[in-house]
Design a protein around this motif. Structure first.
Motif, PDB file in Angstrom:
ATOM      1  N   LYS A  51      19.804  25.054 -13.320  1.00 66.32           N
ATOM      2  CA  LYS A  51      21.184  25.093 -12.473  1.00 66.32           C
ATOM      3  C   LYS A  51      21.950  23.681 -12.539  1.00 66.32           C
ATOM      4  CE  LYS A  51      24.219  27.230  -9.086  1.00 66.32           C
ATOM      5  NZ  LYS A  51      24.888  27.723 -10.203  1.00 66.32           N
ATOM      6  N   ALA A  52      23.083  23.510 -12.785  1.00 66.21           N
ATOM      7  CA  ALA A  52      23.883  22.371 -12.875  1.00 66.21           C
ATOM      8  C   ALA A  52      24.938  22.676 -12.301  1.00 66.21           C
ATOM      9  CB  ALA A  52      23.867  21.577 -14.174  1.00 66.21           C
ATOM     10  N   ASP A  53      25.961  21.729 -11.566  1.00 60.57           N
ATOM     11  CA  ASP A  53      27.183  21.725 -11.261  1.00 60.57           C
ATOM     12  C   ASP A  53      28.130  20.656 -11.424  1.00 60.57           C
ATOM     13  OD1 ASP A  53      26.300  20.023  -9.206  1.00 60.57           O
ATOM     14  OD2 ASP A  53      26.493  21.305  -7.724  1.00 60.57           O
ATOM     15  N   ASP A  54      29.071  20.264 -10.765  1.00 52.83           N
ATOM     16  CA  ASP A  54      29.931  19.157 -11.029  1.00 52.83           C
ATOM     17  C   ASP A  54      29.198  17.870 -10.863  1.00 52.83           C
ATOM     18  OD1 ASP A  54      32.179  20.481 -12.219  1.00 52.83           O
ATOM     19  OD2 ASP A  54      33.406  20.613 -10.232  1.00 52.83           O
ATOM     20  N   THR A  55      28.546  17.984  -9.497  1.00 49.19           N
ATOM     21  CA  THR A  55      27.546  16.804  -9.307  1.00 49.19           C
ATOM     22  C   THR A  55      26.714  16.226 -10.284  1.00 49.19           C
ATOM     23  OG1 THR A  55      28.202  17.318  -7.030  1.00 49.19           O
ATOM     24  CG2 THR A  55      26.372  15.802  -7.102  1.00 49.19           C
ATOM     25  N   THR A  56      25.919  17.315 -10.793  1.00 44.95           N
ATOM     26  CA  THR A  56      24.724  16.995 -11.630  1.00 44.95           C
ATOM     27  C   THR A  56      24.528  17.035 -13.211  1.00 44.95           C
ATOM     28  OG1 THR A  56      24.021  19.392 -11.636  1.00 44.95           O
ATOM     29  CG2 THR A  56      23.289  17.692  -9.796  1.00 44.95           C
ATOM     30  N   ARG A  57      25.870  17.659 -13.474  1.00 44.63           N
ATOM     31  CA  ARG A  57      26.116  18.287 -15.088  1.00 44.63           C
ATOM     32  C   ARG A  57      26.021  16.841 -15.737  1.00 44.63           C
ATOM     33  NH1 ARG A  57      30.462  20.468 -14.287  1.00 44.63           N
ATOM     34  NH2 ARG A  57      29.641  22.415 -14.006  1.00 44.63           N
ATOM     35  N   THR A  72      29.625  37.146 -26.494  1.00 37.72           N
ATOM     36  CA  THR A  72      30.169  38.321 -25.976  1.00 37.72           C
ATOM     37  C   THR A  72      30.104  39.337 -27.140  1.00 37.72           C
ATOM     38  OG1 THR A  72      32.526  37.837 -26.054  1.00 37.72           O
ATOM     39  CG2 THR A  72      31.514  37.320 -24.080  1.00 37.72           C
ATOM     40  N   LYS A  73      30.503  40.874 -26.896  1.00 35.89           N
ATOM     41  CA  LYS A  73      30.362  41.623 -27.841  1.00 35.89           C
ATOM     42  C   LYS A  73      31.692  41.338 -28.717  1.00 35.89           C
ATOM     43  CE  LYS A  73      28.266  45.291 -25.469  1.00 35.89           C
ATOM     44  NZ  LYS A  73      28.662  46.591 -24.558  1.00 35.89           N
ATOM     45  N   ASP A  74      32.929  40.490 -28.266  1.00 37.15           N
ATOM     46  CA  ASP A  74      34.150  40.168 -29.146  1.00 37.15           C
ATOM     47  C   ASP A  74      33.712  38.908 -29.713  1.00 37.15           C
ATOM     48  OD1 ASP A  74      35.223  42.299 -27.616  1.00 37.15           O
ATOM     49  OD2 ASP A  74      36.055  40.807 -26.052  1.00 37.15           O
ATOM     50  N   GLY A  75      32.498  38.298 -29.669  1.00 34.69           N
ATOM     51  CA  GLY A  75      32.015  36.943 -30.359  1.00 34.69           C
ATOM     52  C   GLY A  75      32.606  35.763 -29.866  1.00 34.69           C
ATOM     53  N   GLU A  76      33.028  36.072 -28.590  1.00 37.14           N
ATOM     54  CA  GLU A  76      33.330  34.760 -27.866  1.00 37.14           C
ATOM     55  C   GLU A  76      31.978  34.250 -27.269  1.00 37.14           C
ATOM     56  OE1 GLU A  76      36.715  34.926 -25.300  1.00 37.14           O
ATOM     57  OE2 GLU A  76      37.307  36.700 -26.031  1.00 37.14           O
ATOM     58  N   ARG A  77      32.115  32.769 -27.332  1.00 37.69           N
ATOM     59  CA  ARG A  77      30.984  32.093 -26.429  1.00 37.69           C
ATOM     60  C   ARG A  77      31.330  31.697 -25.062  1.00 37.69           C
ATOM     61  NH1 ARG A  77      26.865  32.594 -28.913  1.00 37.69           N
ATOM     62  NH2 ARG A  77      25.136  31.229 -28.007  1.00 37.69           N
ATOM     63  N   VAL A  78      30.352  32.202 -24.223  1.00 39.32           N
ATOM     64  CA  VAL A  78      30.283  31.920 -22.856  1.00 39.32           C
ATOM     65  C   VAL A  78      29.333  30.691 -22.430  1.00 39.32           C
ATOM     66  CG1 VAL A  78      30.249  32.928 -20.373  1.00 39.32           C
ATOM     67  CG2 VAL A  78      31.205  34.106 -22.434  1.00 39.32           C
ATOM     68  N   VAL A  79      29.811  29.676 -21.694  1.00 39.83           N
ATOM     69  CA  VAL A  79      28.807  28.913 -21.581  1.00 39.83           C
ATOM     70  C   VAL A  79      28.589  28.784 -19.972  1.00 39.83           C
ATOM     71  CG1 VAL A  79      28.465  26.314 -21.373  1.00 39.83           C
ATOM     72  CG2 VAL A  79      29.636  27.278 -23.333  1.00 39.83           C
ATOM     73  N   LEU A  80      27.551  28.979 -19.603  1.00 39.58           N
ATOM     74  CA  LEU A  80      27.309  29.013 -17.916  1.00 39.58           C
ATOM     75  C   LEU A  80      26.887  27.636 -17.483  1.00 39.58           C
ATOM     76  CD1 LEU A  80      25.763  32.337 -17.643  1.00 39.58           C
ATOM     77  CD2 LEU A  80      27.977  31.770 -17.430  1.00 39.58           C
TER      78      LEU A  80
END
Length: 151
Positions: A51-57, A72-80
Motif C-alpha cells: 500500500k502507498a499513499d500521497d506521503t509514500t508514493r 475493467t470489463k470495458d477495457g479501462e485501466r484502473v490504477v490502485l
C-alpha cells in the motif's frame, strides 16, 4: 482450519512478520495481507504489492516500483494505491522492513482518515438531532379547534 497457502504467500507473510502477526485472506483471485487488522499488501498475478499513499508514493516510484492496475470489463485501466515491492526487498525480512513500514503507515493513515470522516458525519447527525427545534406557527385551523374546545 487454516486456509492452505502457496510458497510465495508464505514468503510474503515471513517478510511482513517483523511488523507483527500477519493474516491473509483470499480475494479477487489473489491474497490480501493484514497486520493489526489493517489491509496493507496484496498478491495479484504472482506479484507482491504494498500500500502507498500521497506521503509514500514517490518513494515507491523512485525505486522503480510499478503500480497495481487492472482492466475493467470495458477495457479501462484502473490504477490502485499499491506498488510492487522492490525485487531486492523480496530477499529477506530486513530488506523488506522499510518498505513494509511505509505500507503499514499508509494503511494506518487511511484507517484514521476513515474514522475521522465517520466521526465527523456522526457528530453532524448528533448535532442535528440535539439542536433546538424552531417554534412553528400555529395554523389557523388549529386556532379554530382550540377556540371551539374552550367555548
Amino acid at each position: 482450519m487454516p486456509t492452505p497457502t502457496d510458497p510465495f504467500t508464505d514468503l510474503c507473510v515471513e517478510l511482513l512478520s517483523p511488523l507483527g502477526p500477519v493474516r491473509t485472506r483470499a480475494m479477487f483471485g489473489g491474497r490480501g495481507f493484514y497486520v493489526d487488522g489493517l489491509f496493507m499488501a496484496l498478491i495479484a498475478d504472482g506479484q507482491f504489492f504494498l500500500k502507498a499513499d500521497d506521503t509514500t508514493r514517490e518513494r515507491f516510484i523512485a525505486a522503480g516500483c510499478v503500480p497495481f492496475s487492472f482492466a475493467t470489463k470495458d477495457g479501462e485501466r484502473v490504477v490502485l494505491g499499491y506498488y510492487r515491492a522492490p525485487e531486492e526487498a523480496l530477499e529477506s525480512p530486513p530488506l523488506m522492513l522499510p518498505w513494509a513500514r511505509l505500507a503499514f503507515e499508509a494503511a494506518l493513515r487511511a484507517a484514521n482518515a476513515k474514522v475521522k470522516k465517520t466521526s465527523a458525519a456522526a457528530g453532524a447527525k448528533r448535532a442535528a438531532r440535539s439542536a433546538p427545534s424552531k417554534p412553528t406557527a400555529k395554523k389557523p385551523a388549529a386556532k379554530k379547534k382550540a377556540a371551539a374546545r374552550r367555548g
